[in-house]
Design a protein around this motif. Sequence first.
Motif, PDB file in Angstrom:
ATOM      1  N   LEU A 123       5.633   6.717   6.647  1.00  0.00           N
ATOM      2  CA  LEU A 123       5.901   7.349   5.357  1.00  0.00           C
ATOM      3  C   LEU A 123       6.996   8.390   5.530  1.00  0.00           C
ATOM      4  N   GLU A 124       7.979   8.369   4.625  1.00  0.00           N
ATOM      5  CA  GLU A 124       9.159   9.216   4.773  1.00  0.00           C
ATOM      6  C   GLU A 124       9.149  10.457   3.890  1.00  0.00           C
ATOM      7  N   SER A 125       8.271  10.511   2.904  1.00  0.00           N
ATOM      8  CA  SER A 125       8.238  11.683   2.029  1.00  0.00           C
ATOM      9  C   SER A 125       6.830  11.872   1.491  1.00  0.00           C
ATOM     10  N   GLY A 126       6.630  12.967   0.786  1.00  0.00           N
ATOM     11  CA  GLY A 126       5.334  13.242   0.188  1.00  0.00           C
ATOM     12  C   GLY A 126       4.406  13.993   1.121  1.00  0.00           C
ATOM     13  N   VAL A 127       3.182  14.116   0.697  1.00  0.00           N
ATOM     14  CA  VAL A 127       2.177  14.887   1.427  1.00  0.00           C
ATOM     15  C   VAL A 127       1.932  14.331   2.827  1.00  0.00           C
ATOM     16  N   PHE A 128       2.032  13.019   2.976  1.00  0.00           N
ATOM     17  CA  PHE A 128       1.733  12.390   4.264  1.00  0.00           C
ATOM     18  C   PHE A 128       2.994  11.927   4.997  1.00  0.00           C
ATOM     19  N   SER A 129       4.108  12.640   4.816  1.00  0.00           N
ATOM     20  CA  SER A 129       5.342  12.232   5.484  1.00  0.00           C
ATOM     21  C   SER A 129       5.163  12.241   7.001  1.00  0.00           C
ATOM     22  N   ASN A 130       5.873  11.329   7.654  1.00  0.00           N
ATOM     23  CA  ASN A 130       5.842  11.128   9.106  1.00  0.00           C
ATOM     24  C   ASN A 130       4.521  10.548   9.617  1.00  0.00           C
ATOM     25  N   GLN A 131       3.668  10.076   8.745  1.00  0.00           N
ATOM     26  CA  GLN A 131       2.429   9.429   9.158  1.00  0.00           C
ATOM     27  C   GLN A 131       2.627   7.921   9.156  1.00  0.00           C
ATOM     28  N   GLU A 132       2.005   7.247  10.114  1.00  0.00           N
ATOM     29  CA  GLU A 132       2.044   5.787  10.144  1.00  0.00           C
ATOM     30  C   GLU A 132       0.923   5.235   9.281  1.00  0.00           C
ATOM     31  N   ALA A 133       1.224   4.156   8.566  1.00  0.00           N
ATOM     32  CA  ALA A 133       0.238   3.538   7.686  1.00  0.00           C
ATOM     33  C   ALA A 133       0.340   2.026   7.808  1.00  0.00           C
ATOM     34  N   THR A 134      -0.756   1.354   7.494  1.00  0.00           N
ATOM     35  CA  THR A 134      -0.793  -0.097   7.458  1.00  0.00           C
ATOM     36  C   THR A 134      -0.957  -0.527   6.006  1.00  0.00           C
ATOM     37  N   ILE A 135      -0.128  -1.458   5.570  1.00  0.00           N
ATOM     38  CA  ILE A 135      -0.221  -1.943   4.190  1.00  0.00           C
ATOM     39  C   ILE A 135      -1.427  -2.869   4.093  1.00  0.00           C
ATOM     40  N   GLN A 136      -2.373  -2.489   3.220  1.00  0.00           N
ATOM     41  CA  GLN A 136      -3.594  -3.272   3.065  1.00  0.00           C
ATOM     42  C   GLN A 136      -3.516  -4.195   1.845  1.00  0.00           C
ATOM     43  N   GLU A 137      -2.798  -3.736   0.802  1.00  0.00           N
ATOM     44  CA  GLU A 137      -2.737  -4.518  -0.433  1.00  0.00           C
ATOM     45  C   GLU A 137      -1.448  -4.190  -1.163  1.00  0.00           C
ATOM     46  N   ILE A 138      -0.864  -5.196  -1.827  1.00  0.00           N
ATOM     47  CA  ILE A 138       0.338  -5.002  -2.640  1.00  0.00           C
ATOM     48  C   ILE A 138       0.068  -5.631  -3.999  1.00  0.00           C
ATOM     49  N   SER A 139       0.287  -4.847  -5.069  1.00  0.00           N
ATOM     50  CA  SER A 139       0.153  -5.400  -6.416  1.00  0.00           C
ATOM     51  C   SER A 139       1.452  -5.138  -7.176  1.00  0.00           C
ATOM     52  N   LYS A 140       1.474  -5.475  -8.454  1.00  0.00           N
ATOM     53  CA  LYS A 140       2.684  -5.259  -9.259  1.00  0.00           C
ATOM     54  C   LYS A 140       3.002  -3.775  -9.441  1.00  0.00           C
ATOM     55  N   THR A 141       1.978  -2.930  -9.393  1.00  0.00           N
ATOM     56  CA  THR A 141       2.195  -1.510  -9.702  1.00  0.00           C
ATOM     57  C   THR A 141       1.982  -0.558  -8.540  1.00  0.00           C
ATOM     58  N   HIS A 142       1.301  -0.996  -7.482  1.00  0.00           N
ATOM     59  CA  HIS A 142       0.964  -0.053  -6.421  1.00  0.00           C
ATOM     60  C   HIS A 142       0.774  -0.733  -5.064  1.00  0.00           C
ATOM     61  N   TYR A 143       0.714   0.112  -4.049  1.00  0.00           N
ATOM     62  CA  TYR A 143       0.389  -0.316  -2.698  1.00  0.00           C
ATOM     63  C   TYR A 143      -0.886   0.408  -2.275  1.00  0.00           C
ATOM     64  N   ILE A 144      -1.718  -0.251  -1.480  1.00  0.00           N
ATOM     65  CA  ILE A 144      -2.852   0.401  -0.835  1.00  0.00           C
ATOM     66  C   ILE A 144      -2.479   0.514   0.639  1.00  0.00           C
ATOM     67  N   LEU A 145      -2.453   1.751   1.156  1.00  0.00           N
ATOM     68  CA  LEU A 145      -2.079   2.018   2.537  1.00  0.00           C
ATOM     69  C   LEU A 145      -3.246   2.628   3.280  1.00  0.00           C
ATOM     70  N   VAL A 146      -3.424   2.257   4.546  1.00  0.00           N
ATOM     71  CA  VAL A 146      -4.480   2.811   5.386  1.00  0.00           C
ATOM     72  C   VAL A 146      -3.827   3.720   6.418  1.00  0.00           C
ATOM     73  N   LEU A 147      -4.237   4.997   6.420  1.00  0.00           N
ATOM     74  CA  LEU A 147      -3.771   5.963   7.413  1.00  0.00           C
ATOM     75  C   LEU A 147      -4.878   6.090   8.451  1.00  0.00           C
ATOM     76  N   GLU A 148      -4.805   5.283   9.490  1.00  0.00           N
ATOM     77  CA  GLU A 148      -5.878   5.249  10.477  1.00  0.00           C
ATOM     78  C   GLU A 148      -6.048   6.568  11.201  1.00  0.00           C
ATOM     79  N   SER A 149      -4.935   7.268  11.474  1.00  0.00           N
ATOM     80  CA  SER A 149      -5.039   8.523  12.223  1.00  0.00           C
ATOM     81  C   SER A 149      -5.802   9.584  11.436  1.00  0.00           C
ATOM     82  N   LEU A 150      -5.769   9.508  10.098  1.00  0.00           N
ATOM     83  CA  LEU A 150      -6.488  10.474   9.272  1.00  0.00           C
ATOM     84  C   LEU A 150      -7.760   9.873   8.684  1.00  0.00           C
ATOM     85  N   GLY A 151      -7.954   8.584   8.875  1.00  0.00           N
ATOM     86  CA  GLY A 151      -9.156   7.929   8.361  1.00  0.00           C
ATOM     87  C   GLY A 151      -9.222   7.903   6.860  1.00  0.00           C
ATOM     88  N   CYS A 152      -8.073   7.670   6.205  1.00  0.00           N
ATOM     89  CA  CYS A 152      -8.111   7.629   4.744  1.00  0.00           C
ATOM     90  C   CYS A 152      -7.259   6.479   4.211  1.00  0.00           C
TER      91      CYS A 152
END
Length: 154
Positions: A118-147
């Motif tokens: 992630l390059e910006s926002g509250v969780f910038s510089n965190q690695e995430a895994t894309i779990q779901e992609i829809s027309k309006t949003h993405y669901i991302l898993v931040l394993e290091s933070l467990g959220c």
Amino acid sequence: MSWYVVYTKPKWEKKVAEKLNQIGIECYCPMITLIKQWSDRKKKVEVPLFNSYVFVKLEDVDRNAVFQIAGVIRYLFWLGKPAIVRDDEIDIIKKSIAVSDGHDIVVESHKVGDKIKLESGVFSNQEATIQEISKTHYILVLESLGCVLKIKHK
């Protein structure tokens, strides 16, 4: 000493954090400011970043001390053990809240299962895994933070 995650009753995060501080337990309840809309007005309110979670820093042998406080339900567990949050992860949360820049996060040309940074926002510089992609949003898993994050895309 390690940071542990305490699960609280809903809407008790601030009360639990105050009481833990009063009995001498170091704790952190990350708060963000939101603008809430009522039918007759708008108001800025401070709400916890993580609903029903408070971070506590103490020795493993002292973990039961938190149960003296009304509103504490249990510890959060990960793989059968109490979840431990590293100091640098707590620092990232603190810095992210302080520097919140309000930018949208844009993810392009990715598929489910891709790992991104992630390059910006509250969780910038965190690695995430894309779990779901829809027309309006993405669901991302931040394993290091467990959220899990739900992010609108353009």
